[in-house]
Design an enzyme around this catalytic site. Structure first.
Site, PDB file in Angstrom:
ATOM      1  N   GLU A 275       1.141  -1.671   0.269  1.00  0.00           N
ATOM      2  CA  GLU A 275       0.353  -0.251  -0.375  1.00  0.00           C
ATOM      3  C   GLU A 275       1.021   1.499  -0.049  1.00  0.00           C
ATOM      4  O   GLU A 275       1.773   1.578   0.962  1.00  0.00           O
ATOM      5  CB  GLU A 275      -0.744  -0.308   1.276  1.00  0.00           C
TER       6      GLU A 275
ATOM      7  N   CYS B 132      -2.776   8.906   4.118  1.00  0.00           N
ATOM      8  CA  CYS B 132      -2.396   8.108   1.968  1.00  0.00           C
ATOM      9  C   CYS B 132      -4.039   8.410   1.159  1.00  0.00           C
ATOM     10  O   CYS B 132      -4.087   7.846   0.057  1.00  0.00           O
ATOM     11  CB  CYS B 132      -2.558   6.144   2.644  1.00  0.00           C
TER      12      CYS B 132
END
Length: 630
Positions: free
Chosen positions: A330, A364
């Site tokens: 990720e 994020c």
């Protein structure tokens, strides 16, 4: 006369007898009920007490004590980072120094793990996992349930610990640390076993006498290498998923948050110890990059989850090829928010502001680009400029006249290492014609040693500018105008990233149509980031596309990624119907032609289209089989 009265008297006596019988039966029933119901109630109460005792013994949360660190107290006055006594540790390559980025107060100094220490921790995890893999889902749920109760009961302390180590606000900690972690634990308890227990799969006609199953077995020791922006959530999320799947886990935290991560992980190990399990199934590693390869190239590690930058993610993926270790990455994001024409900006502006400025943009899946129709650009710019100019920065734990209850909108950045690069990108956009509000390091009037960056608005921006291509991870709103939907789509897909996105507009159908054309892993319609919280309750996987990484964590996909899916075939009726090789196919073959006719007829019989072809296949199959027996 007597003959006449006898029937009457007889009937009267019968009535009296019936009445007496009813009375007797009623009295007997009453006596019976008086005795029976207390027995029934006692029996039912006994069953309930046994059930409750079983629940308490196997399912109820177990309290445990985990003492808070003194540094999390708002009245704590630590040593400033510039203290001369700390300089030797700061310069020493084997030590990691933790400090509060909002105040620069020294939190602690830790010895960095060297190669031998990391190997020893991996070995301890592997040894402990051999016993842990045999625990039941009831036992694992109880660990999660106990931790959930502890977290809810101690949420303010946990939020303060996160604030102290990252500089964030209590609200950002509540939304990004506490709530998301609680929802993940709730999902594990409710649905984790359902997705990990053996699963029946559908077979076909030819193997109808077989039963197929998929068993999701623990991998052994897995690793999680996580970022610093949410120390509680980023540590607990992969750890709890890993141990619930029956694995041991080696967690490598960022050097920037070793102080808080150590305390958060100690809470889990304390819970395990209290419940009679080995705390060695969780190992915390913190080292400098030079020693990280010991973890990423270890033959003992069977899976790696990485949350962090694209640059580091590529290195980890390369290291993992040495033993073909599967990796979930990720990485970075440049999440767009497309605002369709004629959208009510005032209605959705609070969501957009939260998406840009929460945790000072260090998310994020934060909104990095607001793509708005040119007819509404000025209105959106005015909304963000007003907000950016009024936001108050500071620390909720600073021992200053602001006090613990001071109203603060934004906290500190994790450090000042990127300030110069951010200012250069903003200046480049300004020279390219963009208007800028903010865009500089913020010098706090009370906390002069803290790392603060001004909430910033930059626009108009287009994809040719460098600021539109790099992940900023900062409190910066980029405004990008468009004329047509196709242009908006081109702007949204015009980076190498593809993590999350959002689409807003008056027509959900049109928003959904546009969402399907976005190159990313997740999209929210008329909302921001809800796919992350939905992981807990709606089984959604989390992950990205393109340079935002690959693989998924969260939901069934993420949980099962931490297991070895083993396919097992067994007979439905053992010793009754089992696989046998027909003589026509047995070695040595009697006739290649006959064996081909048999297998060809079998294929036609099983898969041919239409009854006529099916019957032809059956005939060919019988003919070839009969020849093979001669």
């Amino acid at each position: 006369m007597l003959d006449t009265l006898f029937p009457v008297a007889f009937l009267a006596s019968l009535a009296e007898a019936k009445s007496s019988t009813k009375k007797y039966v009623a009295e007997e029933r009453s006596d019976f009920d008086t005795i029976l119901w207390p027995i029934v109630l006692c029996f039912a109460g006994g069953i309930y007490l046994v059930y409750e005792r079983y629940q308490r013994a196997h399912n109820s949360p177990v309290p445990f004590v985990h003492h808070p660190p003194v540094q999390a107290d708002p009245s704590w006055e630590g040593l400033p980072l510039e203290n001369a006594n700390l300089q030797s540790h700061l310069q020493h390559p084997d030590y990691i120094t933790s400090f509060d980025p909002a105040t620069s107060l020294h939190l602690g100094t830790f010895l960095a793990d060297d190669e031998s220490v990391i190997r020893n921790k991996i070995d301890k995890a592997a040894k402990a996992q051999k016993r842990w893999r045999h625990t039941t889902f009831v036992q694992r749920r109880r660990v999660v349930r106990s931790l959930l109760k502890w977290l809810v009961d101690n949420q303010e302390m946990c939020a303060k610990v996160a604030c102290r180590d990252t500089g964030k606000t209590l609200l950002d900690a509540a939304l990004g640390e506490i709530m998301t972690t609680c929802t993940k634990m709730e999902w594990l308890m409710k649905h984790g076993e359902r997705y990990l227990k053996p699963e029946r799969r559908h077979g076909n006609f030819m193997l109808g006498y077989k039963r197929s199953e998929v068993h999701y077995e623990p991998l052994g020791v897995v690793a999680a290498i996580v970022s610093w922006n949410y120390p509680l959530h980023n540590a607990w999320g992969p750890v709890l998923a890993s141990i619930f799947a029956g694995n041991a886990v080696v967690l490598k935290c960022s050097e920037k948050v070793i102080w808080s991560t150590t305390w958060f992980v100690d809470a889990i190990t304390t819970c395990l110890r209290t419940l009679g399990h080995s705390e060695d199934i969780i190992q915390l590693v913190c080292c400098y990059p030079k020693n990280a390869h010991v973890l990423t190239r270890s033959p003992v590690i069977k899976h790696i989850t990485f949350i962090g930058s694209e640059t580091v993610g590529r290195i980890i993926a390369q290291d993992a090829t040495e033993h073909l270790t599967p990796v979930t990455l990720e990485l970075g994001g440049k999440d767009p928010c497309i605002i369709m024409p004629n959208t009510d900006l005032g209605r959705w502006a609070p969501l957009w502001k939260r998406g840009v400025f929460q945790n000072m943009g260090q998310n994020c899946i934060g909104i990095e680009r607001l793509i708005v129709h040119s007819s509404q650009y000025d209105e959106l710019e005015a909304i963000f400029k007003e907000t950016a100019s009024k936001m108050r920065l500071g620390s909720v734990l600073a021992p200053t006249q602001e006090g613990y209850v001071a109203t603060i909108d934004g906290g500190a950045m994790i450090d000042g290492d990127r300030f110069q690069a951010l200012e250069a990108l903003i200046q480049d956009a300004e020279e390219g014609g963009a208007n800028v509000i903010g865009g500089r390091q913020y010098n706090h009037v009370y906390l002069e040693n803290g790392y603060y960056f001004q909430p910033t608005v930059v626009g108009p921006v287009d994809n040719s500018m460098e600021i539109a291509q790099q992940e900023l991870f900062a409190p910066i709103a980029l405004l990008m105008p468009y004329e047509t939907i196709e242009e908006a789509l081109e702007l949204a897909n015009g980076t190498r990233y593809g993590l999350g996105a959002s689409v807003f507009g008056p027509s959900q159908a049109k928003c959904l149509e546009l969402a399907k054309r976005l190159e990313c892993g997740m999209v929210s319609i008329n909302d921001f980031g809800v796919f992350y919280v939905s992981i807990a309750n709606q089984d959604l996987p989390f992950g990205g596309y393109k340079s935002s990484g690959y693989g998924r964590f969260g939901g069934p996909e993420g949980l099962r990624a931490l297991t070895n899916p083993k396919a097992i075939m067994v007979d439905r009726w053992p010793n009754v119907i089992q696989t046998a090789i027909p003589p026509v196919l047995d070695y040595p073959l009697r006739s290649l032609l006959q064996s081909w006719e048999f297998s060809s007829g079998l294929v036609r019989f099983l898969y041919a289209d239409g009854a006529r072809n099916w019957m032809y296949g059956l005939y060919a199959l019988i003919q070839a089989a009969s020849k093979g027996r001669r």
